[in-house]
Design a protein around this motif. Structure first.
Motif, mmCIF file in Angstrom:
data_model
loop_
_atom_site.group_PDB
_atom_site.id
_atom_site.type_symbol
_atom_site.label_atom_id
_atom_site.label_comp_id
_atom_site.label_asym_id
_atom_site.label_seq_id
_atom_site.Cartn_x
_atom_site.Cartn_y
_atom_site.Cartn_z
ATOM 1 N N ASN A 36 0.823 -1.198 0.000
ATOM 2 C CA ASN A 36 0.000 0.000 0.000
ATOM 3 C C ASN A 36 0.867 1.263 0.000
ATOM 4 O O ASN A 36 1.655 1.483 0.905
ATOM 5 C CB ASN A 36 -0.896 -0.019 1.235
ATOM 6 C CG ASN A 36 -1.940 1.081 1.208
ATOM 7 O OD1 ASN A 36 -2.005 1.837 0.266
ATOM 8 N ND2 ASN A 36 -2.749 1.142 2.244
ATOM 9 N N VAL A 37 0.727 2.089 -1.039
ATOM 10 C CA VAL A 37 1.413 3.377 -1.100
ATOM 11 C C VAL A 37 0.346 4.426 -0.825
ATOM 12 O O VAL A 37 -0.210 5.022 -1.735
ATOM 13 C CB VAL A 37 2.084 3.610 -2.461
ATOM 14 C CG1 VAL A 37 2.965 4.854 -2.415
ATOM 15 C CG2 VAL A 37 2.903 2.403 -2.864
ATOM 16 N N ASN A 38 0.057 4.642 0.444
ATOM 17 C CA ASN A 38 -1.094 5.427 0.851
ATOM 18 C C ASN A 38 -0.634 6.741 1.452
ATOM 19 O O ASN A 38 0.133 6.755 2.415
ATOM 20 C CB ASN A 38 -1.926 4.622 1.864
ATOM 21 C CG ASN A 38 -3.263 5.265 2.152
ATOM 22 O OD1 ASN A 38 -3.336 6.437 2.460
ATOM 23 N ND2 ASN A 38 -4.317 4.467 2.035
ATOM 24 N N GLN A 39 -1.104 7.863 0.897
ATOM 25 C CA GLN A 39 -0.702 9.170 1.389
ATOM 26 C C GLN A 39 -1.144 9.390 2.832
ATOM 27 O O GLN A 39 -0.453 10.046 3.608
ATOM 28 C CB GLN A 39 -1.273 10.264 0.481
ATOM 29 C CG GLN A 39 -0.713 10.256 -0.929
ATOM 30 C CD GLN A 39 0.782 10.500 -0.944
ATOM 31 O OE1 GLN A 39 1.295 11.338 -0.201
ATOM 32 N NE2 GLN A 39 1.503 9.768 -1.782
ATOM 33 N N LYS A 40 -2.299 8.839 3.194
ATOM 34 C CA LYS A 40 -2.781 8.997 4.565
ATOM 35 C C LYS A 40 -1.842 8.307 5.552
ATOM 36 O O LYS A 40 -1.553 8.846 6.624
ATOM 37 C CB LYS A 40 -4.193 8.437 4.723
ATOM 38 C CG LYS A 40 -4.781 8.651 6.119
ATOM 39 C CD LYS A 40 -6.178 8.100 6.224
ATOM 40 C CE LYS A 40 -6.772 8.435 7.602
ATOM 41 N NZ LYS A 40 -5.933 7.966 8.723
ATOM 42 N N ILE A 41 -1.360 7.120 5.187
ATOM 43 C CA ILE A 41 -0.412 6.417 6.055
ATOM 44 C C ILE A 41 0.850 7.239 6.230
ATOM 45 O O ILE A 41 1.398 7.342 7.334
ATOM 46 C CB ILE A 41 -0.090 5.031 5.476
ATOM 47 C CG1 ILE A 41 -1.326 4.125 5.553
ATOM 48 C CG2 ILE A 41 1.078 4.384 6.205
ATOM 49 C CD1 ILE A 41 -1.144 2.792 4.894
ATOM 50 N N GLU A 42 1.323 7.843 5.157
ATOM 51 C CA GLU A 42 2.524 8.668 5.247
ATOM 52 C C GLU A 42 2.286 9.896 6.113
ATOM 53 O O GLU A 42 3.119 10.249 6.960
ATOM 54 C CB GLU A 42 2.978 9.088 3.851
ATOM 55 C CG GLU A 42 4.299 9.853 3.837
ATOM 56 C CD GLU A 42 4.904 9.918 2.446
ATOM 57 O OE1 GLU A 42 5.379 8.877 1.962
ATOM 58 O OE2 GLU A 42 4.887 11.009 1.860
ATOM 59 N N ARG A 43 1.124 10.536 5.942
ATOM 60 C CA ARG A 43 0.811 11.696 6.780
ATOM 61 C C ARG A 43 0.722 11.305 8.247
ATOM 62 O O ARG A 43 1.211 12.019 9.131
ATOM 63 C CB ARG A 43 -0.506 12.344 6.317
ATOM 64 C CG ARG A 43 -0.412 13.093 4.997
ATOM 65 C CD ARG A 43 -1.618 13.988 4.785
ATOM 66 N NE ARG A 43 -2.867 13.236 4.801
ATOM 67 C CZ ARG A 43 -3.426 12.690 3.712
ATOM 68 N NH1 ARG A 43 -2.825 12.801 2.539
ATOM 69 N NH2 ARG A 43 -4.566 12.041 3.800
ATOM 70 N N ASP A 44 0.077 10.169 8.507
ATOM 71 C CA ASP A 44 -0.042 9.702 9.889
ATOM 72 C C ASP A 44 1.327 9.402 10.496
ATOM 73 O O ASP A 44 1.569 9.666 11.677
ATOM 74 C CB ASP A 44 -0.916 8.443 9.947
ATOM 75 C CG ASP A 44 -2.391 8.747 9.737
ATOM 76 O OD1 ASP A 44 -2.764 9.940 9.779
ATOM 77 O OD2 ASP A 44 -3.171 7.800 9.520
#
Length: 313
Positions: A36-44
């Motif tokens: 998963n390349v998820n922007q939300k995960i990176e922001r979190d």
């Protein structure tokens, strides 16, 4: 041709699909897994890092580039009495530019179902929320472990490599030794840092748990830790004239003398990968994460490392 190669060939020509293909790997049965390349995960992740007691005190730099010039440390300039014709602007940064190089760092681990159930019950949250709480804590603590202990990437390794003359290794402290006290040892370490750097008033002593003195302390807690385990211990008494701080996973018999703004972690944007798998046959959730990052000492001239200290009772 393997299934993985067929998928990559089918996706060939589409930039988004190519990026997705690059983030694939094979499971034990040879099936492709998309991370998963998820922007939300990176922001979190960045949010959680900045909430951590220690990372909140140092530089957390989000960069668009894998490699580049670091931010450096800043000191006031000495004023000049020259008139206008003789004046010239000077660089406010005391040292030459350092470079960062973000490398892939994999953080793979599992969470037992029993731990998830306990956290969910304790915090009165759903199971998926409990997993996220544990993930957030584990991810940040893994970065701390790496920053202080990794053989190649750690902040301490950077000092050993770039400024070996600022390292004291294997010294003894006691009445019959060269250094009679930890105070004397810290002062000797501070002498390895030149002027005007060491006179900035911003230096602290990061101490291992065997070094920090048995004086009253101020304990700070990590907001991400449901068990409220102490994350930072600050001695209320100075050591060698400097504030003393103990951070989780810092080597127990070591001392690092530096400014907190001299310690940085650089994380390359859009490199955070995440995959989560339920493994009921093993009673656990397995989590695979990775990112590209670098642990940087902005100016190794502004740091002294004392390792393998032996205190003679």
């Amino acid at each position: 041709m393997s299934l993985y190669e067929k998928v990559k060939e089918t996706l060939n020509g589409n930039k988004t699909s190519q990026n997705m293909a690059k983030s694939m790997k094979l499971d034990a049965d040879g099936e492709p897994i998309v991370i998963n390349v998820n922007q939300k995960i990176e922001r979190d992740l960045f949010k959680n890092i900045r909430q951590n007691s220690f990372f909140n005190l140092i530089n957390v730099v989000k960069t668009d580039y894998q490699q580049g010039e670091s931010i450096g440390i800043k000191l006031p300039l000495i004023a000049s009495t020259l008139d206008y014709d003789g004046r010239a602007a000077d660089n406010a940064y005391i040292s030459q530019a350092n470079e960062f190089l973000c490398k892939k760092l994999s953080l793979d681990y599992y969470i037992p179902y029993s731990k998830v159930d306990a956290v969910a019950k304790y915090l009165e949250v759903k199971l998926d929320q409990a997993i996220k709480i544990l993930l957030d804590r584990q991810w940040v603590l893994s970065l701390l472990i790496t920053g202080f202990n990794h053989n190649e990437l750690s902040w301490l390794k950077k000092i050993r490599t770039a400024k070996p003359e600022n390292v004291i290794n294997g010294t003894k402290v006691g009445e019959e030794q060269t250094y009679k006290s930890i105070n004397a040892l810290v002062k000797a370490g501070l002498e390895k840092i030149g002027e005007p750097l060491k006179n900035s008033g911003e230096f602290v002593v990061l101490c291992g748990r065997n070094i920090i003195p048995d004086h009253p302390v101020l304990i700070k807690y990590d907001d991400l830790d449901p068990d409220q385990t102490a994350q930072i211990i600050i001695s209320q008494k100075l050591i060698g004239g400097l504030r003393a701080v103990n951070v989780p996973y810092f080597p127990e018999n070591s001392i690092l003398i530096t400014r907190l703004d001299n310690i940085s972690i650089y994380i390359q944007k859009d490199t955070v990968r995440y995959a989560e798998y339920e493994k009921p046959e093993r009673n656990r959730t397995e989590i695979y994460t990775s990112m590209a990052c670098d642990f940087i000492i902005e100016d190794c001239n502004a740091a002294a490392l004392i390792e393998n200290i032996e205190i003679m009772e």
